[in-house]
Design an enzyme around this catalytic site. Structure first.
Site, PDB file in Angstrom:
ATOM      1  N   GLN A  12       1.011  -1.264  -0.035  1.00  0.00           N
ATOM      2  CA  GLN A  12       0.034  -0.105   0.022  1.00  0.00           C
ATOM      3  C   GLN A  12       0.732   1.243  -0.023  1.00  0.00           C
ATOM      4  O   GLN A  12       0.303   2.364  -0.377  1.00  0.00           O
ATOM      5  CB  GLN A  12      -0.869   0.086   1.123  1.00  0.00           C
ATOM      6  N   HIS A  62       0.861  -9.239   4.241  1.00  0.00           N
ATOM      7  CA  HIS A  62      -0.195  -8.383   4.529  1.00  0.00           C
ATOM      8  C   HIS A  62      -1.041  -8.421   3.055  1.00  0.00           C
ATOM      9  O   HIS A  62      -1.026  -7.522   2.224  1.00  0.00           O
ATOM     10  CB  HIS A  62       0.229  -6.860   4.867  1.00  0.00           C
ATOM     11  N   ASN A 105      -1.789 -10.942   8.106  1.00  0.00           N
ATOM     12  CA  ASN A 105      -2.857  -9.750   8.342  1.00  0.00           C
ATOM     13  C   ASN A 105      -4.279 -10.281   7.836  1.00  0.00           C
ATOM     14  O   ASN A 105      -4.414 -10.738   6.868  1.00  0.00           O
ATOM     15  CB  ASN A 105      -2.400  -8.589   7.431  1.00  0.00           C
ATOM     16  N   GLU A 106      -5.062 -10.141   8.971  1.00  0.00           N
ATOM     17  CA  GLU A 106      -6.526 -10.427   8.473  1.00  0.00           C
ATOM     18  C   GLU A 106      -6.785 -11.600   7.700  1.00  0.00           C
ATOM     19  O   GLU A 106      -7.379 -11.602   6.577  1.00  0.00           O
ATOM     20  CB  GLU A 106      -7.178  -9.119   8.003  1.00  0.00           C
TER      21      GLU A 106
HETATM   22  C1  BGC Z   1      -6.428  -3.847   6.098  1.00  0.00           C
HETATM   23  C2  BGC Z   1      -5.756  -2.634   5.560  1.00  0.00           C
HETATM   24  C3  BGC Z   1      -6.827  -1.628   4.710  1.00  0.00           C
HETATM   25  C4  BGC Z   1      -7.641  -1.271   6.094  1.00  0.00           C
HETATM   26  C5  BGC Z   1      -8.477   0.025   5.558  1.00  0.00           C
HETATM   27  C6  BGC Z   1      -7.788  -3.456   6.841  1.00  0.00           C
HETATM   28  O1  BGC Z   1      -8.797  -4.420   6.297  1.00  0.00           O
HETATM   29  O2  BGC Z   1      -5.519  -4.648   6.684  1.00  0.00           O
HETATM   30  O3  BGC Z   1      -4.978  -2.941   4.645  1.00  0.00           O
HETATM   31  O4  BGC Z   1      -5.923  -0.553   4.002  1.00  0.00           O
HETATM   32  O5  BGC Z   1      -8.298  -2.234   6.695  1.00  0.00           O
HETATM   33  O6  BGC Z   1      -9.412  -0.536   4.587  1.00  0.00           O
END
Ligand code: BGC
Length: 390
Positions: free
Chosen positions: A18, A112, A155-156
């Protein structure tokens, strides 16, 4: 106002794809340039943080923050299956060293959302050997993690499993999240476990994954509570339960979604809307932190993301202030929280939505790459220095 613990980590977050720019070997770059893409614009040079990370970190440290969460990029470190780029590892080692030089505790994320092209082409998280590949990648990164105290493996994973669900996840709005691919969810869990095993060989290193907690709310209508469980469990709670026994769990909270008997409802028309289309709902953080603590069986929490996409920086301050008050109330009830990493350090590439939703504490001129801290950065830095809210 009671103070936060002395050793509390106050920071901001970014993710490699990002902000770095030119992550050309990643699956997202391919997606952005596909003929039929749903991504509104490509990431291109992004914020050029690949070259300008020192400046980014200095701004955070000068403001008063004491930590920085960033990710290392698998697509750069292992550009071809089995080939380890020492030069890219050196690059990320320099980032870790620079963070320390500025007094920022590095919180390092291994994955990520983005993976190397070859990984996508060889079956992605559906490949039988995906957990082996992720464990091997973790081994590749190991030499630069000496002295690093916090590593987020994945991540997530809950959002990653939904993105892999096949439906068009053009915008990761909470309303109408795609169905998760449960096979991918299992593969991500196994990959996380294998990665933690590898990381356990580093003295003093704590590892966990980060979960997008989504503050699903029942409308209270007949059948809504059942639907809430059916809809919410595989998208949120399961991942928190699976965090049991980890060193910490990352909580990432932004908004809420109401669930009626038929499923998720769009944001109420009279609710304040942010630039991502999400409801302005700062209490999401307290709810996420409390549910992570409970469902994981009291695993310490690191807030790894929380923030708001807005063009009005004073709204960012309001949102964050309210979110931190909620966090403090959970902590007063005994929830152990290690730190707060605001999303995001910089305005950045917001995946399928492109650069329009601005989450940053710092704005970036996309032609000159000049950084301009917003008042919210100084505001958060002041809280960090003082260790308490106003
Ligand atoms: C993610 C980020 C994203 C943020 C806002 C999260 O889901 O980890 O990568 O930019 O939310 O949308």
């Amino acid at each position: 106002m009671p103070s936060f613990p002395r050793d509390f980590l106050w920071g901001a977050s970014t993710a490699a794809h990002q902000v770095e720019g030119n992550n050309v070997n990643s699956n997202w770059w391919v997606k952005e340039h596909a003929a039929q893409t749903h991504v509104v614009e490509p990431s291109g040079d992004a914020m050029d943080s690949y070259h300008r990370y020192r400046e980014d970190m200095k701004l955070l440290a000068d403001a008063g923050l004491n930590s920085y969460r960033f990710s290392v990029e698998w697509a750069r470190i292992e550009p071809e299956r089995g080939f380890v780029s020492r030069a890219e590892l050196d690059h990320y080692k320099r980032m870790i060293d620079t963070a320390r030089e500025f007094g920022l505790e590095p919180v390092v994320t291994l994955m990520h959302f983005t993976v190397p092209r070859w990984m996508q082409d060889s079956g992605f998280w559906r490949a039988a050997d995906a957990p082996d590949l992720f464990a091997r990648y973790t081994e590749m990164v190991l030499p630069i993690l000496d002295g690093v105290r916090y590593v987020c493996t994945i991540n997530e994973p809950n959002i990653a499993a939904m993105l892999a669900g096949g439906e068009d996840a053009a915008n990761l709005v909470a309303y109408g999240l795609p169905n998760p691919d449960l096979g991918v969810a299992d593969a991500l869990l196994e990959s996380h476990r294998r990665s933690r095993e590898v990381l356990s060989s580093v003295n003093g290193l704590k590892s966990g994954w980060t979960v997008a907690t989504q503050a699903f709310h029942s409308t209270g209508e007949p059948g809504a509570d059942e639907k809430l469980y059916e809809y919410g469990y595989p998208r949120d709670d399961w991942y928190l339960e699976q965090s049991a026994g980890n060193d910490f769990v990352g909580v990432q909270a932004y908004t809420r979604t109401f669930i009626g008997p038929e499923g998720p409802r769009p944001r109420a028309s009279d609710a304040e809307k942010t630039l991502t289309g999400w409801e302005y709902f700062p209490a999401a953080l307290e709810l996420g932190v409390r549910s992570a603590w409970e469902l994981s069986g009291n695993v310490p929490i690191m807030v790894t993301e929380n923030g708001i996409a807005t063009a009005d920086d004073s709204r960012r301050v309001d949102y964050t202030d309210a979110a931190l008050r909620g966090l403090q109330s959970a902590m007063a009830d005994g929830v152990e929280v290690l730190g707060y990493q605001h999303w995001s350090a910089l305005d950045n590439f917001e995946w399928a939505s492109g650069f329009a939703p601005t989450f940053g504490l710092i704005s970036v001129d996309r032609e000159t790459f000049e950084r301009t801290p917003k008042p919210s950065l100084a505001w958060l830095g002041e809280i960090a220095r003082r260790g308490s809210l106003n």
